[in-house]
Design a protein around this motif. Structure first.
Motif, PDB file in Angstrom:
ATOM      1  N   SER A 131      19.003  32.268  -6.012  1.00 55.30           N
ATOM      2  CA  SER A 131      18.141  31.552  -5.064  1.00 55.30           C
ATOM      3  C   SER A 131      16.984  32.462  -4.664  1.00 55.30           C
ATOM      4  O   SER A 131      17.158  33.670  -4.538  1.00 55.30           O
ATOM      5  CB  SER A 131      18.935  31.098  -3.835  1.00 55.30           C
ATOM      6  OG  SER A 131      19.238  32.181  -2.997  1.00 55.30           O
ATOM      7  N   ARG A 190      20.156  24.111   1.747  1.00 57.51           N
ATOM      8  CA  ARG A 190      18.909  24.337   2.482  1.00 57.51           C
ATOM      9  C   ARG A 190      18.665  23.185   3.437  1.00 57.51           C
ATOM     10  O   ARG A 190      18.095  23.359   4.504  1.00 57.51           O
ATOM     11  CB  ARG A 190      17.752  24.451   1.502  1.00 57.51           C
ATOM     12  CG  ARG A 190      17.900  25.677   0.666  1.00 57.51           C
ATOM     13  CD  ARG A 190      16.893  25.768  -0.424  1.00 57.51           C
ATOM     14  NE  ARG A 190      17.237  26.938  -1.194  1.00 57.51           N
ATOM     15  CZ  ARG A 190      16.967  28.177  -0.785  1.00 57.51           C
ATOM     16  NH1 ARG A 190      16.302  28.380   0.327  1.00 57.51           N
ATOM     17  NH2 ARG A 190      17.354  29.195  -1.495  1.00 57.51           N
ATOM     18  N   LEU A 206      18.777  24.286  -9.612  1.00 59.49           N
ATOM     19  CA  LEU A 206      17.400  23.776  -9.567  1.00 59.49           C
ATOM     20  C   LEU A 206      17.145  22.868  -8.371  1.00 59.49           C
ATOM     21  O   LEU A 206      15.995  22.696  -7.956  1.00 59.49           O
ATOM     22  CB  LEU A 206      17.099  23.003 -10.866  1.00 59.49           C
ATOM     23  CG  LEU A 206      17.334  23.797 -12.163  1.00 59.49           C
ATOM     24  CD1 LEU A 206      16.957  22.950 -13.374  1.00 59.49           C
ATOM     25  CD2 LEU A 206      16.560  25.115 -12.169  1.00 59.49           C
ATOM     26  N   ASP A 207      18.204  22.269  -7.821  1.00 58.30           N
ATOM     27  CA  ASP A 207      18.034  21.312  -6.726  1.00 58.30           C
ATOM     28  C   ASP A 207      17.511  22.035  -5.471  1.00 58.30           C
ATOM     29  O   ASP A 207      18.134  22.981  -4.981  1.00 58.30           O
ATOM     30  CB  ASP A 207      19.388  20.652  -6.422  1.00 58.30           C
ATOM     31  CG  ASP A 207      19.252  19.436  -5.508  1.00 58.30           C
ATOM     32  OD1 ASP A 207      18.360  19.444  -4.625  1.00 58.30           O
ATOM     33  OD2 ASP A 207      20.037  18.491  -5.679  1.00 58.30           O
ATOM     34  N   ALA A 208      16.377  21.543  -4.963  1.00 55.79           N
ATOM     35  CA  ALA A 208      15.740  22.183  -3.805  1.00 55.79           C
ATOM     36  C   ALA A 208      16.641  22.143  -2.570  1.00 55.79           C
ATOM     37  O   ALA A 208      16.524  22.977  -1.675  1.00 55.79           O
ATOM     38  CB  ALA A 208      14.418  21.493  -3.497  1.00 55.79           C
ATOM     39  N   ARG A 209      17.591  21.175  -2.521  1.00 56.25           N
ATOM     40  CA  ARG A 209      18.477  21.088  -1.360  1.00 56.25           C
ATOM     41  C   ARG A 209      19.617  22.100  -1.453  1.00 56.25           C
ATOM     42  O   ARG A 209      20.307  22.371  -0.479  1.00 56.25           O
ATOM     43  CB  ARG A 209      19.095  19.683  -1.258  1.00 56.25           C
ATOM     44  CG  ARG A 209      18.077  18.572  -1.117  1.00 56.25           C
ATOM     45  CD  ARG A 209      18.762  17.237  -1.320  1.00 56.25           C
ATOM     46  NE  ARG A 209      19.478  17.198  -2.597  1.00 56.25           N
ATOM     47  CZ  ARG A 209      20.315  16.226  -2.955  1.00 56.25           C
ATOM     48  NH1 ARG A 209      20.581  15.244  -2.146  1.00 56.25           N
ATOM     49  NH2 ARG A 209      20.905  16.258  -4.141  1.00 56.25           N
ATOM     50  N   GLU A 210      19.860  22.601  -2.674  1.00 59.71           N
ATOM     51  CA  GLU A 210      21.002  23.508  -2.856  1.00 59.71           C
ATOM     52  C   GLU A 210      20.502  24.941  -3.047  1.00 59.71           C
ATOM     53  O   GLU A 210      19.974  25.523  -2.130  1.00 59.71           O
ATOM     54  CB  GLU A 210      21.895  22.995  -3.989  1.00 59.71           C
ATOM     55  CG  GLU A 210      22.480  21.631  -3.618  1.00 59.71           C
ATOM     56  CD  GLU A 210      23.386  21.032  -4.672  1.00 59.71           C
ATOM     57  OE1 GLU A 210      24.355  21.685  -5.057  1.00 59.71           O
ATOM     58  OE2 GLU A 210      23.110  19.902  -5.118  1.00 59.71           O
ATOM     59  N   GLY A 254      18.018  26.001  -4.915  1.00 65.02           N
ATOM     60  CA  GLY A 254      16.543  25.985  -4.862  1.00 65.02           C
ATOM     61  C   GLY A 254      15.886  26.983  -5.798  1.00 65.02           C
ATOM     62  O   GLY A 254      14.790  27.468  -5.518  1.00 65.02           O
ATOM     63  N   SER A 295      14.889  28.174 -10.051  1.00 67.07           N
ATOM     64  CA  SER A 295      14.080  27.578 -11.120  1.00 67.07           C
ATOM     65  C   SER A 295      14.557  28.147 -12.456  1.00 67.07           C
ATOM     66  O   SER A 295      15.231  29.185 -12.490  1.00 67.07           O
ATOM     67  CB  SER A 295      12.613  27.938 -10.917  1.00 67.07           C
ATOM     68  OG  SER A 295      12.467  29.349 -10.989  1.00 67.07           O
TER      69      SER A 295
END
Lengths: 128, 385
Positions: free
Chosen positions: B69, B96, B133-137, B139, B141
Motif C-alpha cells: 500500500s 481506507r 488495486l482496490d482504492a477502498r482496500e 489502494g 497499483s
C-alpha cells in the motif's frame, strides 16, 4: 395383389411413424415421446453431485425427419428452481449430441428436460 | 467396603457418559458424506506456481507486507488475521473506507469454485490482485507491486527462484499477476484442521460405536437435525459444508446508498474481467477449469443471492453472513428456526421454511456447529529466502 402390396407399403410407412431408432448409446436411459425418442447418458457415469458433467444424447424423429439440435435443461420441481448453468450443445454426428456444462448443485430430485422440435421429453433423476 | 461402593457410584456419575444416539443407516450415510477430512486437493492448473515452495514463500512474504500500500497502512493480514481464522472479526471490513461486506475466512480457499460472496472471480489469483488495486482496500497499483518485487533484494531473489526469470525483465502487469499467483499459492496452503466432528464421522463410517460416542450427545442431536429436519445439508453439503453456489436465505442486502446485488453483480464483475479462467492469463493451455465460467447462466433470482459459506471453523470466524449482521452461531440458528418465507424476495428457496425448533434444539445445532472447529496449527510467518 396390387392392393396387398399397397397396404404393405402403407403399413411400413405407418409403422415408421410409430417408432424410430436413435444412434446407439450404451448404457443409456430412454424416453419415448409422441414424436421423438431420446436416449441419454452422463459423462462421467454416475453423474456427480455439485460438479460439472456432460450428457450424450441420441435423438430420432418418429416421422423420419432430420432432428434439429435439442435444448437441454434440468430443474428441481420441489424447490422450484433450476441449474445456475446453461449447457452448450454440439452435434457430434448425425442424431448424436453432447451437452456440456451441466451442474446439479443440490441433492434431491431433479428433472431433465429435453426439448426436441417443440416436443418436451422429461426424465427424473435422484441424486444424493 | 460400603465407602468403596459409594465412591464408585460417585465416580461413575461424575464421568461424562459416552452415549451414541440410535442413528439409522440413512442418517449414517448422510453424515458420512460430510467427510473425509482433509480432502486431497490437486495443484491449480490455472496457476503455474501453485504448490511450489518458492512461490508459497514469496506469497507468504507479500501477504504480510504493508509496503503493497502506498502509505504502508494495509496488508492482506489487516483483514485476514491468522488468529481470527484469517478473517477480521468485524461485521464489515474497514479499509481506507468502509467496505460493504464481511471478510471471509481464507481457510480451505483452494477448494472454492467461485471467490467472494458474489462469486465475482473464478480463480484465486485474480481474487488476490483485486484488494491490492482496490482504492477502498490496499489502494496500490500494478506499478507499485512491480516496483516492490524488483527493488527489494529478498523478494526479487524469491521471485527469480519461483518463476525462473528476473523481475527486472518482466513488464509491470505481468509481474503484478505473478505476484498474485504467488499470493494464491500461499493461500492454498491454509487449510482447516481435523475436528471432533471428523473423528465422529470416521468412527461412524467404520462402525466404531465406542469412538463415535465421544462426540457430546448435544452435538450428535445437532448433527441429526442438520442432516434431517433442518434441511441444512441441501446447501451446506459435502466435506466443506458448502455447494459453493448462491442462494438467498433472507438476509437483508440493503447497504448505504443502495442494495448489494450479490450474485447478480458478481456475474457482471466476472463478465467484465480480463483475469478469468477464459482469458489469456490462465496458465492452463486447455482451460479445462473454465467450464463453469463458460456456462454460468444469469437468473432473475440472483439479485440478493450470496455464496453458501463453509461451516468449518465458523465458530472462530464470527460475525456471520455476507454483511456480518448476525453476531453468534446461536443468532444464525435462530434466524433459520424462525425463518419467515415472506421476507424472501421473488421465488425463494422452497426448502426454507420455519423449522419450529425449540430452545434445546437450537442449542443442539449450535453444539454441532461448534464441533466443526478445532485448534489450528501454528501460523508459519517465515519470509521467503
Amino acid at each position: 395383389m396390387r392392393s396387398a402390396a399397397t397396404s404393405l407399403v402403407l403399413l411400413l410407412a405407418s409403422s415408421h411413424a410409430i417408432a424410430c431408432e436413435p444412434p446407439s448409446l450404451e448404457p443409456a436411459r430412454r424416453i419415448d415421446g409422441a414424436k421423438h425418442v431420446v436416449l441419454f447418458r452422463s459423462a462421467p457415469t454416475p453423474l456427480p453431485l455439485n460438479a460439472s458433467f456432460a450428457l450424450d444424447i441420441a435423438v430420432c424423429a418418429k416421422d423420419g425427419s432430420a432432428v434439429a439440435t435439442p435444448k437441454v435443461d434440468a430443474w428441481m420441481p420441489a424447490h422450484r428452481h433450476g441449474m445456475n448453468y446453461r449447457p452448450s450443445l454440439t452435434e457430434t454426428r448425425k442424431g448424436l449430441f453432447r451437452a456440456d456444462g451441466l451442474l446439479l448443485h443440490m441433492p434431491g430430485r431433479w428433472e431433465f428436460v429435453f426439448e426436441v422440435a417443440g416436443e418436451r421429453l422429461t426424465a427424473t433423476h435422484d441424486i444424493d | 467396603m460400603r465407602w468403596l461402593a459409594a465412591l464408585l457410584v460417585l465416580l461413575a456419575a461424575a464421568a461424562p457418559r459416552a452415549e451414541l444416539l440410535d442413528f439409522s443407516a440413512d442418517e449414517i450415510a448422510r453424515i458420512v458424506r460430510h467427510g473425509p477430512w482433509p480432502p486431497t486437493v490437486a495443484a491449480d492448473p490455472s496457476n503455474r506456481v501453485s504448490g511450489k515452495q518458492d512461490a508459497i514463500g514469496l506469497g507468504r512474504a507479500l501477504f504480510f507486507d504493508a509496503r503493497l500500500s502506498p502509505d504502508k497502512a494495509f496488508a492482506c493480514v489487516s483483514c485476514h488475521d491468522p488468529d481470527k481464522a484469517w478473517s477480521d472479526g468485524r461485521a464489515t471490513s474497514m479499509g481506507r473506507t468502509a467496505l460493504p461486506r464481511n471478510a471471509p475466512s481464507l481457510l480451505d480457499v483452494r477448494q472454492r469454485r467461485w471467490f467472494g460472496w458474489d462469486g465475482g472471480h473464478d480463480n484465486l489469483w485474480s481474487m488476490s490482485l483485486r484488494p491490492i488495486l482496490d482504492a477502498r482496500e490496499i489502494g496500490g497499483s500494478t506499478a507499485g507491486i512491480a516496483d516492490l518485487v524488483r527493488t527489494d533484494r529478498n523478494l526479487s531473489a524469491c521471485y527469480a527462484r519461483a518463476f525462473g526469470r528476473e523481475p527486472g525483465a518482466v513488464e509491470a502487469e505481468a509481474l503484478a499477476i505473478d505476484a498474485a499467483k504467488a499470493l494464491a499459492a500461499f493461500q492454498e496452503t491454509l487449510t482447516s484442521p481435523r475436528t471432533p466432528f471428523d473423528d465422529f464421522r470416521d468412527a461412524l463410517a467404520r462402525g466404531d460405536k465406542a469412538e463415535a460416542a465421544k462426540l457430546p450427545v448435544a452435538a450428535q442431536r445437532g448433527v441429526r437435525l442438520f442432516v434431517g429436519r433442518g434441511n441444512c445439508a441441501f446447501c451446506h453439503l459435502g466435506p466443506a459444508f458448502t455447494n459453493g453456489e448462491f442462494h438467498s436465505i433472507g438476509i437483508p442486502f440493503f447497504v448505504a446508498g443502495g442494495a448489494d446485488g450479490g450474485r447478480h453483480s458478481g456475474i457482471r464483475t466476472l463478465r467484465e474481467s480480463r483475469l478469468t479462467l477464459l482469458g489469456s492469463w490462465n496458465d492452463d493451455p486447455v482451460r479445462a477449469d473454465g467450464i463453469a465460467t463458460r456456462h454460468v447462466d444469469p437468473q432473475h433470482r440472483n439479485f440478493g443471492e450470496f455464496r453458501v459459506p463453509s461451516l468449518r471453523m465458523a465458530a472462530r470466524s464470527a460475525p456471520y453472513m455476507h454483511n456480518g449482521s448476525l453476531a453468534t452461531l446461536a443468532d444464525v440458528v435462530r434466524h433459520y428456526a424462525r425463518f419467515d418465507p415472506e421476507r424472501l424476495h421473488g421465488d425463494g428457496e422452497a426448502i426454507l421454511k420455519p423449522l419450529g425448533l425449540d430452545d434445546a434444539e437450537i442449542d443442539d445445532l449450535v453444539a454441532f456447529l461448534e464441533s466443526l472447529s478445532a485448534e489450528p496449527p501454528p501460523t508459519d510467518r517465515r519470509a521467503c529466502g
